[in-house]
Design a protein around this motif. Sequence first.
Motif, short mmCIF file in Angstrom:
data_model
loop_
_atom_site.label_atom_id
_atom_site.label_comp_id
_atom_site.label_asym_id
_atom_site.label_seq_id
_atom_site.Cartn_x
_atom_site.Cartn_y
_atom_site.Cartn_z
N THR A 1 -17.78 -13.85 -35.42
CA THR A 1 -17.66 -14.11 -36.86
C THR A 1 -18.00 -12.84 -37.65
O THR A 1 -18.33 -11.80 -37.08
CB THR A 1 -18.65 -15.21 -37.31
OG1 THR A 1 -19.99 -14.69 -37.26
CG2 THR A 1 -18.57 -16.44 -36.41
N ALA A 2 -17.96 -12.99 -38.97
CA ALA A 2 -18.30 -11.87 -39.84
C ALA A 2 -19.80 -11.57 -39.78
O ALA A 2 -20.24 -10.50 -40.17
CB ALA A 2 -17.86 -12.18 -41.27
N LYS A 3 -20.61 -12.55 -39.33
CA LYS A 3 -22.06 -12.35 -39.28
C LYS A 3 -22.64 -12.82 -37.95
O LYS A 3 -23.27 -13.88 -37.86
CB LYS A 3 -22.74 -13.13 -40.42
CG LYS A 3 -22.41 -12.62 -41.80
CD LYS A 3 -23.66 -12.64 -42.69
CE LYS A 3 -23.36 -12.11 -44.09
NZ LYS A 3 -22.75 -13.12 -44.97
N PRO A 4 -22.45 -12.02 -36.90
CA PRO A 4 -23.01 -12.42 -35.61
C PRO A 4 -24.53 -12.50 -35.69
O PRO A 4 -25.15 -11.77 -36.47
CB PRO A 4 -22.58 -11.29 -34.67
CG PRO A 4 -21.55 -10.51 -35.40
CD PRO A 4 -21.80 -10.71 -36.86
N ALA A 5 -25.11 -13.38 -34.88
CA ALA A 5 -26.55 -13.60 -34.96
C ALA A 5 -27.33 -12.81 -33.91
O ALA A 5 -28.54 -12.66 -34.02
CB ALA A 5 -26.85 -15.09 -34.80
N GLY A 6 -26.64 -12.33 -32.87
CA GLY A 6 -27.40 -11.71 -31.78
C GLY A 6 -28.09 -12.80 -30.97
O GLY A 6 -27.50 -13.83 -30.68
N THR A 7 -29.31 -12.60 -30.59
CA THR A 7 -30.20 -13.52 -29.85
C THR A 7 -29.72 -13.85 -28.42
O THR A 7 -30.32 -13.39 -27.48
CB THR A 7 -30.54 -14.81 -30.62
OG1 THR A 7 -29.38 -15.61 -30.81
CG2 THR A 7 -31.17 -14.51 -31.97
N PHE A 8 -28.66 -14.68 -28.30
CA PHE A 8 -28.28 -15.11 -26.95
C PHE A 8 -26.79 -14.89 -26.70
O PHE A 8 -25.98 -14.89 -27.64
CB PHE A 8 -28.58 -16.59 -26.73
CG PHE A 8 -30.04 -16.91 -26.73
CD1 PHE A 8 -30.85 -16.55 -25.66
CD2 PHE A 8 -30.61 -17.57 -27.81
CE1 PHE A 8 -32.21 -16.84 -25.66
CE2 PHE A 8 -31.97 -17.87 -27.82
CZ PHE A 8 -32.76 -17.51 -26.75
N LEU A 9 -26.50 -14.77 -25.41
CA LEU A 9 -25.11 -14.64 -24.98
C LEU A 9 -24.97 -15.47 -23.71
O LEU A 9 -25.91 -15.55 -22.91
CB LEU A 9 -24.80 -13.17 -24.70
CG LEU A 9 -23.41 -12.78 -24.19
CD1 LEU A 9 -22.97 -11.47 -24.85
CD2 LEU A 9 -23.37 -12.63 -22.69
N VAL A 10 -23.83 -16.12 -23.56
CA VAL A 10 -23.57 -16.87 -22.33
C VAL A 10 -22.39 -16.25 -21.60
O VAL A 10 -21.33 -16.03 -22.19
CB VAL A 10 -23.30 -18.36 -22.63
CG1 VAL A 10 -22.90 -19.10 -21.35
CG2 VAL A 10 -24.54 -19.01 -23.24
#
Length: 679
Positions: free
Chosen positions: A481-490
């Motif tokens: 998206t226009a504002k990725p949150a970071g934190t986790f990835l699967v």
Amino acid sequence: MSEQLRPKPPYDRSRRVSRRRFLGVLGAAASLPAASALLGSCNALQRKETPKLGASAEEIIKQRQLTPEDVTAALMTYMPSGKYDEYLMFSSTGHGGQVLVHGLPSMRLLKVIAVFTPEPWQGYGYGGSPNRVLEGGSFRGRPLTWADTHHPALSETNGEYDGQFLFINDKANGRVAVIDLRDFETKQIVKNPLLVNEHGGCFVTPNTEYVLEADQYPVPLGGEYAPLNQYKEKYRGVLTFWKFDRQQGRIVPEESFAIETPPYWHDLADAGKGPSEGWAFWNSINTELAVPGILEGRPAMEMATTQRDMDYLHVVNWRKAEQVVAAGKYEEVQGFKLIRIETAVEEGLLYLIPEPKSPHGVDVTPRGDYIVVAGKLDPHVTVYSFEKIQQAIAAGQFDHDEYGIPILPFEQCLEAQVELGLGPLHTQFDDQGYAYTSLFLDSAVARWALGKPYREDGWKLVEKLPVHYNIGHLAAVEGDTAKPAGTFLVAHNKWSVDRFSLLGPLLPQNAQLIDIGPDRPMRLLYDSPIGIGEPHYAQIIKAERIKAWDVYPEVGWNPETQSVDPNAVLKVGEERIERRGKTVEIWGVLLRSQIRPDVVEVEEGDEVIWHLTNIERAKDATHGFALGGYNINLSLEPGETQTLRFVADMPGTFPFYCTEFCSALHLEMMGYFLVKPKR
Ligand code: K7E
Ligand code: CUA
């Protein structure tokens, strides 16, 4: 694919070999904490895992030989009873035909949403209104009961997920489904009349004006017969823009359109945003225009489609295409608006840019300024600048392909190429200016830095984390998206090989949760077996964005129309049976613990119209309605009304009952449907 490009799994010999290989990989590329976490999990394969009852935390750690990284991973993913996950992941199930919803970081499976495949527990395809949804996806009038789902797409507002709708494609049959996230139910399936097989969908424009879908294996428009030696002349690609009406919650085929292309195979797509809003990008393969025919002496497709060093990124100005359609410059083909290749070229709404060999994923960066292409036979990701693309279009110095479509000069559009490793497929983003690309052949996730304006130290590989094994897609939290949150990835790994208890030769996929928090190396937290189909793409949304209903808004709610059904029975005592000639109509209610009326007697051959309303207002007070022998099973959630229509063509005595264990007297929630034989 040549031998050297086939995945060389570290698991194809003994476990000792595989561990040595891990050590090699880890020594070269991975971080130390990740290394010890991995060694921990390798050791785990050989240990007794059940701790002594009553053991203290310290004793459990000691007995299970947990490393500090194991303990951190456990603490980060453990969800105490009654606590909710912060994120929700929607993933496809490949040829399972449904959508899975997992909570993150616990990786608990929360829901299987029935989409293309009948699912009895949800009453999906067993007599109620979902039958009409499934029928909407018929193929030339023939019902289909499965799909190959690949790419879920959450609806967006200003380039961010808005939590309202979910779309998903069917690669096998060229269809798109719409799921309403108020009740998590599938509301519509549309069949693309121009193509049979597709892949480049679903991707949405930043305000969900359109849902994108394109062919994979081209056919003549509409899928008519034409021999393969007419491939160049008769077969065509189709870039489709399905118009979405947010108010109605439905795709509107009459307001949708498509752009004809040469019969290149289209692969993934993404919609522009920010400066590139109004544009869309599709990869392609087989610009060789090869056709199969091993028995006729033609080379296998894996050879024939990989001859050229470059394929074509398709660059589409969909805002302009919209105007072209509004101006009437389209043809109706199979009842669908189609912009022909010549018109697309004349109007300047379709361009090609060379892209390295057999690309797979195309992903637009969060600000919409770059387009990242991963070529599965090229160890680099290739980054194009949208600004440079616009300059190249304005400069007007084009080559043309053999269909007359302008080709923009590669060098003029290129921003960077970053070498990551073998088999790059898909890319996601975080909030720190990093991109994450899956490496299928390396079985790894590459974290790399975007260039300016994201980072000063841009366009370079930062680190790689091994995954298990053969990763396809990856999904970071709001990472497209226009504002990725970071934190986790699967990491959605295609093969799990040795990760789980062996339950026969059909193994689950392995979804691995990875911590991508800032200022530390990536670390593997959790392995989640996916025993229901094969996830391809997934999207992860902040759970707070979803405003789902806990019970339907009013008693008598029809989930098909999302309004009160005129045939709902709102109160106990108002249930009734009416007979009109050969038609028997029943207005019934369900509540704990009665199905009223509880005796329905008809004559063989009668048409039965049976309205059923669950009048409960209590959360979770779902009742089922099963009619054995007639293949009928409904799920009636609190407040819901469904209508059954069938012909009582089988005489006999049929108990009906509630299939949800809803109360202590649930077993008493039953009745008889009696069909009196004709004399
Ligand atoms: Cu499996 Cu997106 Cu269909 Cu790549 S695709 S893995
Ligand atoms: Cu209702 Cu059991």
